[in-house]
Design an enzyme around this catalytic site. Sequence first.
Site, short mmCIF file in Angstrom:
data_model
loop_
_atom_site.label_atom_id
_atom_site.label_comp_id
_atom_site.label_asym_id
_atom_site.label_seq_id
_atom_site.Cartn_x
_atom_site.Cartn_y
_atom_site.Cartn_z
N ARG A 1 32.50 -1.84 110.40
CA ARG A 1 33.84 -2.28 110.04
C ARG A 1 34.08 -2.19 108.53
O ARG A 1 35.17 -2.51 108.07
CB ARG A 1 34.01 -3.74 110.47
CG ARG A 1 34.97 -3.94 111.63
CD ARG A 1 35.01 -5.41 111.89
NE ARG A 1 36.06 -5.88 112.71
CZ ARG A 1 35.96 -6.17 114.00
NH1 ARG A 1 34.85 -5.91 114.65
NH2 ARG A 1 36.96 -6.72 114.64
N LYS B 1 39.52 -0.89 122.09
CA LYS B 1 38.11 -0.49 121.93
C LYS B 1 37.24 -1.11 123.02
O LYS B 1 36.42 -0.43 123.63
CB LYS B 1 37.56 -0.91 120.55
CG LYS B 1 38.28 -0.32 119.37
CD LYS B 1 37.60 -0.66 118.05
CE LYS B 1 37.54 -2.14 117.74
NZ LYS B 1 38.85 -2.77 117.50
P1 AMP Z 1 36.17 -8.35 117.63
O1 AMP Z 1 35.73 -8.97 118.91
O2 AMP Z 1 35.59 -7.00 117.41
O3 AMP Z 1 37.67 -8.37 117.46
O4 AMP Z 1 35.58 -9.28 116.46
C1 AMP Z 1 35.95 -10.63 116.35
C2 AMP Z 1 35.54 -11.15 115.00
O5 AMP Z 1 34.11 -11.05 114.83
C3 AMP Z 1 36.12 -10.41 113.80
O6 AMP Z 1 37.41 -10.84 113.45
C4 AMP Z 1 35.08 -10.74 112.72
O7 AMP Z 1 35.26 -12.07 112.25
C5 AMP Z 1 33.76 -10.72 113.51
N1 AMP Z 1 33.16 -9.37 113.51
C6 AMP Z 1 32.96 -8.56 114.58
N2 AMP Z 1 32.37 -7.41 114.23
C7 AMP Z 1 32.19 -7.47 112.89
C8 AMP Z 1 31.65 -6.57 111.93
N3 AMP Z 1 31.19 -5.35 112.27
N4 AMP Z 1 31.62 -6.98 110.63
C9 AMP Z 1 32.07 -8.19 110.26
N5 AMP Z 1 32.62 -9.08 111.12
C10 AMP Z 1 32.68 -8.73 112.42
#
Ligand code: AMP
Length: 245
Positions: free
Chosen positions: A105, A30
């Site tokens: 999410r 993504k």
């Molecule tokens: P990512 O960089 O998208 O993999 O996100 C890393 C971490 O940030 C995730 O494992 C969650 O702990 C938190 N996070 C990111 N986006 C969300 C979201 N939309 N809702 C809840 N937690 C989020």
Amino acid sequence: MGTETVQNAATGKSLVVGPVVLLGPPGAGKGTQAQRITDYFGIPQISTGDILRDHIRRGTELGLAAKAQMERGELVGDQIVCGMVADRLKQPDCTLGFILDGFPRTVKQAQWLDRHLVQLRYFETEKGCLKQPIVIQLTVEYNDLLRRLTGRRTCPTCGRIYNAYTSQKPLVDNVCDVDGSALVTRKDDCEEVIKERLKNYEDQTLPLAGYYSLRKRLIEIDGSGADVDAITSAVREAIERGDCL
Ligand code: AMP
């Protein structure tokens, strides 16, 4: 606010891209695809993970509230994340479109986004209807995801994403091609936390595909191949086709 069409620098076409949502498990690509699409359409990438990591780096109250959950691979509360997205969407660079990467999410976040887009009124067509989000789901197999996530390296300066095990390798091991910074591995890209994140994805985020599919907004794209350019072309075409909604 009504929408005006603009000349897109890359394509020379007039378009309002509107909201784009990139769905898919951690490691599906993504972030990489969002960066490329941002460059092409000239609309901002909004990554909730990046915004949260920035809060943690700066030691803000929000960062402190989110840190422990992120390190365990759990989702941060909807209220915190939706508030953050609402703040970002107020910026003027979002009025012609944006790419949400890592948000929504949960189904609750998707419902919140639908309500919020109506309130924002950025994407009303001349007929007064709202341009709906284009939702692209990148699909990748479990074992591929594990390999990609353990090999992922990020530039702490420009945010560019590399992978030690795929064609996305940097030219020099562990060094950013763009600015020469030493690449870093995200804290939550260790095997134990990766498994927790993938489990949370299946439990809480996968139902979103059903939510958007029911509303006839879901476009699935196979994100598993090594040819990142081909995946980018497929994502770009899906967005361009969605342009006439
Ligand atoms: P990512 O960089 O998208 O993999 O996100 C890393 C971490 O940030 C995730 O494992 C969650 O702990 C938190 N996070 C990111 N986006 C969300 C979201 N939309 N809702 C809840 N937690 C989020």
